[in-house]
Every structure is written in C-alpha cells, then in structure tokens.
Design an enzyme around this catalytic site. Structure first.
Site, PDB file in Angstrom:
ATOM      1  N   LYS A  13      -7.681 -14.190  -1.687  1.00 41.21           N
ATOM      2  CA  LYS A  13      -7.997 -13.685  -3.038  1.00 41.21           C
ATOM      3  C   LYS A  13      -6.848 -13.976  -4.011  1.00 41.21           C
ATOM      4  CE  LYS A  13      -8.601  -9.413  -1.625  1.00 41.21           C
ATOM      5  NZ  LYS A  13      -8.325  -9.592  -0.188  1.00 41.21           N
ATOM      6  N   ARG A  88     -13.008  -1.500  -4.066  1.00 39.50           N
ATOM      7  CA  ARG A  88     -12.945  -1.608  -2.605  1.00 39.50           C
ATOM      8  C   ARG A  88     -13.817  -0.554  -1.927  1.00 39.50           C
ATOM      9  NH1 ARG A  88      -7.645  -4.127  -2.194  1.00 39.50           N
ATOM     10  NH2 ARG A  88      -7.199  -4.628  -0.047  1.00 39.50           N
ATOM     11  N   ARG A 127       2.126 -14.960   6.266  1.00 40.90           N
ATOM     12  CA  ARG A 127       2.233 -15.027   4.800  1.00 40.90           C
ATOM     13  C   ARG A 127       3.650 -14.629   4.384  1.00 40.90           C
ATOM     14  NH1 ARG A 127      -1.761 -11.697   1.433  1.00 40.90           N
ATOM     15  NH2 ARG A 127      -1.487 -10.341   3.223  1.00 40.90           N
ATOM     16  N   ARG A 153       5.567  -8.830   3.632  1.00 41.63           N
ATOM     17  CA  ARG A 153       5.012  -7.518   3.266  1.00 41.63           C
ATOM     18  C   ARG A 153       5.028  -6.542   4.435  1.00 41.63           C
ATOM     19  NH1 ARG A 153      -0.497  -8.625  -0.018  1.00 41.63           N
ATOM     20  NH2 ARG A 153      -1.184  -6.945   1.357  1.00 41.63           N
ATOM     21  N   ARG A 164      -6.232  -2.759   8.360  1.00 40.78           N
ATOM     22  CA  ARG A 164      -6.780  -3.162   7.050  1.00 40.78           C
ATOM     23  C   ARG A 164      -8.117  -3.891   7.238  1.00 40.78           C
ATOM     24  NH1 ARG A 164      -1.998  -6.583   5.453  1.00 40.78           N
ATOM     25  NH2 ARG A 164      -3.257  -7.252   3.686  1.00 40.78           N
TER      26      ARG A 164
HETATM   27  P1  AP5 Z   1      -3.705 -14.390   0.081  1.00 43.63           P
HETATM   28  O1  AP5 Z   1      -4.177 -15.220  -1.060  1.00 43.63           O
HETATM   29  O2  AP5 Z   1      -2.421 -13.672  -0.055  1.00 43.63           O
HETATM   30  O3  AP5 Z   1      -4.877 -13.400   0.566  1.00 43.63           O
HETATM   31  P2  AP5 Z   1      -5.430 -12.067  -0.090  1.00 43.63           P
HETATM   32  O4  AP5 Z   1      -6.914 -12.067   0.130  1.00 43.63           O
HETATM   33  O5  AP5 Z   1      -4.940 -11.902  -1.497  1.00 43.63           O
HETATM   34  O6  AP5 Z   1      -4.771 -11.033   0.893  1.00 43.63           O
HETATM   35  P3  AP5 Z   1      -4.142  -9.590   0.694  1.00 43.63           P
HETATM   36  O7  AP5 Z   1      -3.621  -9.229   2.062  1.00 43.63           O
HETATM   37  O8  AP5 Z   1      -3.212  -9.529  -0.457  1.00 43.63           O
HETATM   38  O9  AP5 Z   1      -5.402  -8.753   0.426  1.00 43.63           O
HETATM   39  P4  AP5 Z   1      -5.526  -7.273   0.658  1.00 43.63           P
HETATM   40  O10 AP5 Z   1      -6.848  -7.021   0.049  1.00 43.63           O
HETATM   41  O11 AP5 Z   1      -5.367  -6.792   2.043  1.00 43.63           O
HETATM   42  O12 AP5 Z   1      -4.217  -6.695  -0.053  1.00 43.63           O
HETATM   43  P5  AP5 Z   1      -3.954  -6.047  -1.467  1.00 43.63           P
HETATM   44  O13 AP5 Z   1      -2.647  -6.510  -1.920  1.00 43.63           O
HETATM   45  O14 AP5 Z   1      -5.137  -6.151  -2.365  1.00 43.63           O
HETATM   46  O15 AP5 Z   1      -3.669 -15.356   1.364  1.00 43.63           O
HETATM   47  C1  AP5 Z   1      -3.229 -14.864   2.623  1.00 43.63           C
HETATM   48  C2  AP5 Z   1      -2.431 -15.955   3.353  1.00 43.63           C
HETATM   49  O16 AP5 Z   1      -3.326 -17.009   3.699  1.00 43.63           O
HETATM   50  C3  AP5 Z   1      -1.312 -16.575   2.493  1.00 43.63           C
HETATM   51  O17 AP5 Z   1      -0.238 -16.856   3.330  1.00 43.63           O
HETATM   52  C4  AP5 Z   1      -1.947 -17.880   1.968  1.00 43.63           C
HETATM   53  O18 AP5 Z   1      -0.969 -18.882   1.720  1.00 43.63           O
HETATM   54  C5  AP5 Z   1      -2.877 -18.251   3.116  1.00 43.63           C
HETATM   55  N1  AP5 Z   1      -4.074 -18.949   2.662  1.00 43.63           N
HETATM   56  C6  AP5 Z   1      -4.796 -18.708   1.533  1.00 43.63           C
HETATM   57  N2  AP5 Z   1      -5.855 -19.555   1.467  1.00 43.63           N
HETATM   58  C7  AP5 Z   1      -5.792 -20.321   2.599  1.00 43.63           C
HETATM   59  C8  AP5 Z   1      -6.605 -21.386   3.113  1.00 43.63           C
HETATM   60  N3  AP5 Z   1      -7.702 -21.819   2.464  1.00 43.63           N
HETATM   61  N4  AP5 Z   1      -6.238 -21.937   4.293  1.00 43.63           N
HETATM   62  C9  AP5 Z   1      -5.135 -21.511   4.966  1.00 43.63           C
HETATM   63  N5  AP5 Z   1      -4.323 -20.522   4.527  1.00 43.63           N
HETATM   64  C10 AP5 Z   1      -4.657 -19.927   3.349  1.00 43.63           C
HETATM   65  O19 AP5 Z   1      -3.873  -4.508  -1.050  1.00 43.63           O
HETATM   66  C11 AP5 Z   1      -2.818  -4.016  -0.255  1.00 43.63           C
HETATM   67  C12 AP5 Z   1      -3.016  -2.534  -0.023  1.00 43.63           C
HETATM   68  O20 AP5 Z   1      -3.014  -1.842  -1.292  1.00 43.63           O
HETATM   69  C13 AP5 Z   1      -4.341  -2.125   0.629  1.00 43.63           C
HETATM   70  O21 AP5 Z   1      -4.300  -2.222   2.041  1.00 43.63           O
HETATM   71  C14 AP5 Z   1      -4.474  -0.678   0.144  1.00 43.63           C
HETATM   72  O22 AP5 Z   1      -3.632   0.186   0.846  1.00 43.63           O
HETATM   73  C15 AP5 Z   1      -3.952  -0.765  -1.287  1.00 43.63           C
HETATM   74  N6  AP5 Z   1      -5.010  -1.053  -2.254  1.00 43.63           N
HETATM   75  C16 AP5 Z   1      -5.094  -2.152  -3.062  1.00 43.63           C
HETATM   76  N7  AP5 Z   1      -6.193  -2.096  -3.813  1.00 43.63           N
HETATM   77  C17 AP5 Z   1      -6.828  -0.942  -3.464  1.00 43.63           C
HETATM   78  C18 AP5 Z   1      -8.052  -0.359  -3.887  1.00 43.63           C
HETATM   79  N8  AP5 Z   1      -8.850  -0.930  -4.809  1.00 43.63           N
HETATM   80  N9  AP5 Z   1      -8.415   0.821  -3.309  1.00 43.63           N
HETATM   81  C19 AP5 Z   1      -7.641   1.423  -2.392  1.00 43.63           C
HETATM   82  N10 AP5 Z   1      -6.477   0.906  -1.942  1.00 43.63           N
HETATM   83  C20 AP5 Z   1      -6.079  -0.272  -2.486  1.00 43.63           C
END
Ligand code: AP5
Length: 207
Positions: A13, A88, A127, A153, A164
């Site tokens: 994402k 979410r 990552r 992270r 997660r």
């Molecule tokens: P990346 O682009 O970083 O993936 P992402 O989907 O953004 O992953 P996140 O882990 O950031 O998502 P998340 O939803 O768990 O975390 P968030 O920060 O929102 O890519 C991942 C890796 O893969 C990278 O190394 C990249 O280089 C690689 N990659 C990408 N594309 C690729 C491809 N095509 N091929 C190969 N490799 C590839 O949330 C974190 C925490 O915050 C949550 O757990 C929760 O506690 C809290 N939180 C956030 N939002 C909410 C909400 N709305 N409600 C409640 N809690 C929330």
C-alpha cells in the site's frame, strides 16, 4: 479523486500510494504514518497508540477516525486524497461515509491489493524504511542505496506480523463485501514487480 487503498500488512500500500498520489495530484493520508509520527513526537496519543501497534493490534476506532476527520479538512485535500490503511473496520468505513456526506463529497474507488499471506511475512520482515526520506525499501526485492539511514519497524518482527495478518483476515477483510456492495471495489493483483503492480493500480483507477 477520493481513493481508499486496502490490503493486508506489507501488501504494498505505502509503496504504491506515492505513484497514485503523484499521478492524480492528491495527498497520501496514511494512518500508520500519522500514528508513528505521533509516537516519535512522544505525544500522549502517540505513546498510547504505540503500545497497541507494537503488539500488532488495531488502535481504537475513535482515535483513527478523529485523526482522519481532522486531516481531510486541510486545504491540500480539496482536490481529493488517498487513504492508505484507513478504514480498517466497518465502523471506520461507516464513519468515513458520514464525514464525506457532511462535506458533500463521495468516495470514488476502493483499490484492494491482493497478495497471498505466504508472501507477506517475508515482505514485512525484510522491509526497511529510510529515516530521512521516509522511502520504503526491501532488502531482497527493492534494495536501499548505500547511504540510506535504515529503520526496522517495531511491528515487523515475525510474531507481530502474524498477529497483524490475523487482524486483517478477522476484521479488515469485512470491508471487501462492504465496498463490493457499494460498487466501489477494484481488486488488483499485488504479486509482480513494483512497476507491474503500479501499472495495474493506475489502470484500475483510470477505468
Ligand atoms: P509496503 O508498501 O510498506 O506495504 P504496506 O501495505 O504499506 O504495509 P504496512 O505494513 O505499512 O501496512 P500495515 O497496514 O500493516 O501498516 P500501517 O502502517 O498501515 O511494502 C511492504 C514491503 O514489501 C516493503 O519492503 C516493499 O519494498 C516490499 N514490496 C512492495 N511491493 C512489492 C512487490 N510488488 N514485490 C516485492 N516486494 C514488494 O499500520 C501499522 C499499525 O498502525 C497497525 O498494525 C495498527 O496498529 C495501526 N493502525 C494504522 N491504521 C489503523 C487504522 N485505520 N485502525 C486501527 N489501527 C490502525
């Protein structure tokens, strides 16, 4: 253009959000980034959220709804915005609908990045993020430059990643029928090179 990007942890994402935002001239709103910034600033909200995030659990709905409600009132969101990682839960999606209706706006599309769970743990644990630029890298698939200042992270350890992923399957995946029923859902295959996935996302939005 108001877009929601949905996908399991590490589905890409954050990686794809930048390209979409650049193409459509809209800001990226990542609740994960906002919460991590609050944690780094040491605010009470950030410190409380960090305890939950580091365990791989979801932050309470009212906290993230408040953050998004406030953020989308900013002037840079007038042309539209991309929500990355929000909503979410169904209550968050319902709150977003209410906020948009009040503002006389509507959601244009929900892009679902589809990646099998078996690939996601490796994507997450290898990552790394550059502290200075915020750019996302992967030690195997998207290696960082030599001068990057890398951060791992706290929630990217295998046990937390699995929690997660469970939270996504148990709670967030309920959003897929929610948005399908509203005719907004566009499923995109998230396996392939970064460029291939980007082209699919842009094609889904152009359509
Ligand atoms: P990346 O682009 O970083 O993936 P992402 O989907 O953004 O992953 P996140 O882990 O950031 O998502 P998340 O939803 O768990 O975390 P968030 O920060 O929102 O890519 C991942 C890796 O893969 C990278 O190394 C990249 O280089 C690689 N990659 C990408 N594309 C690729 C491809 N095509 N091929 C190969 N490799 C590839 O949330 C974190 C925490 O915050 C949550 O757990 C929760 O506690 C809290 N939180 C956030 N939002 C909410 C909400 N709305 N409600 C409640 N809690 C929330």
């Amino acid at each position: 253009m108001i877009v929601v990007l949905i996908g399991p942890p590490a589905s890409g994402k954050g990686t794809q959000a930048g390209a979409i935002c650049q193409r459509f001239g809209i800001p990226q709103i990542s609740t994960g980034d906002m919460l991590r910034a609050a944690k780094a600033a040491g605010t009470p909200l950030g410190l409380a959220a960090a305890r939950v995030m580091d365990l791989g659990q979801l932050v309470p709905d009212e906290v993230v709804i408040g953050l998004v409600d406030e953020r989308i009132k900013h002037v840079d969101c007038q042309p539209g915005f991309l929500l990355d990682g929000f909503p979410r839960t169904v209550p968050q999606a319902e709150a977003l609908e209410r906020v948009l209706v009040r503002a006389g706006r509507k959601l244009d599309a929900v892009v679902q990045l589809d990646v099998p769970r078996a690939l996601l743990v490796e994507r997450a644990i290898l990552r790394r993020t550059d502290k200075r630029t915020g750019k996302i890298y992967h030690l195997k698939y998207n290696p960082p430059p030599a001068d990057a200042v890398l951060e791992h992270r706290a929630d990217d350890q295998e046990a937390q990643v699995n929690k997660r992923l469970d939270a996504y399957e148990d709670i967030t995946s309920a959003l897929l029928p929610f948005y399908q029923g509203r005719g907004l859902l566009r499923r995109v295959e998230g396996v392939g090179s970064l460029d291939e996935v980007r082209a699919r996302v842009v094609a889904a939005l152009d359509a």
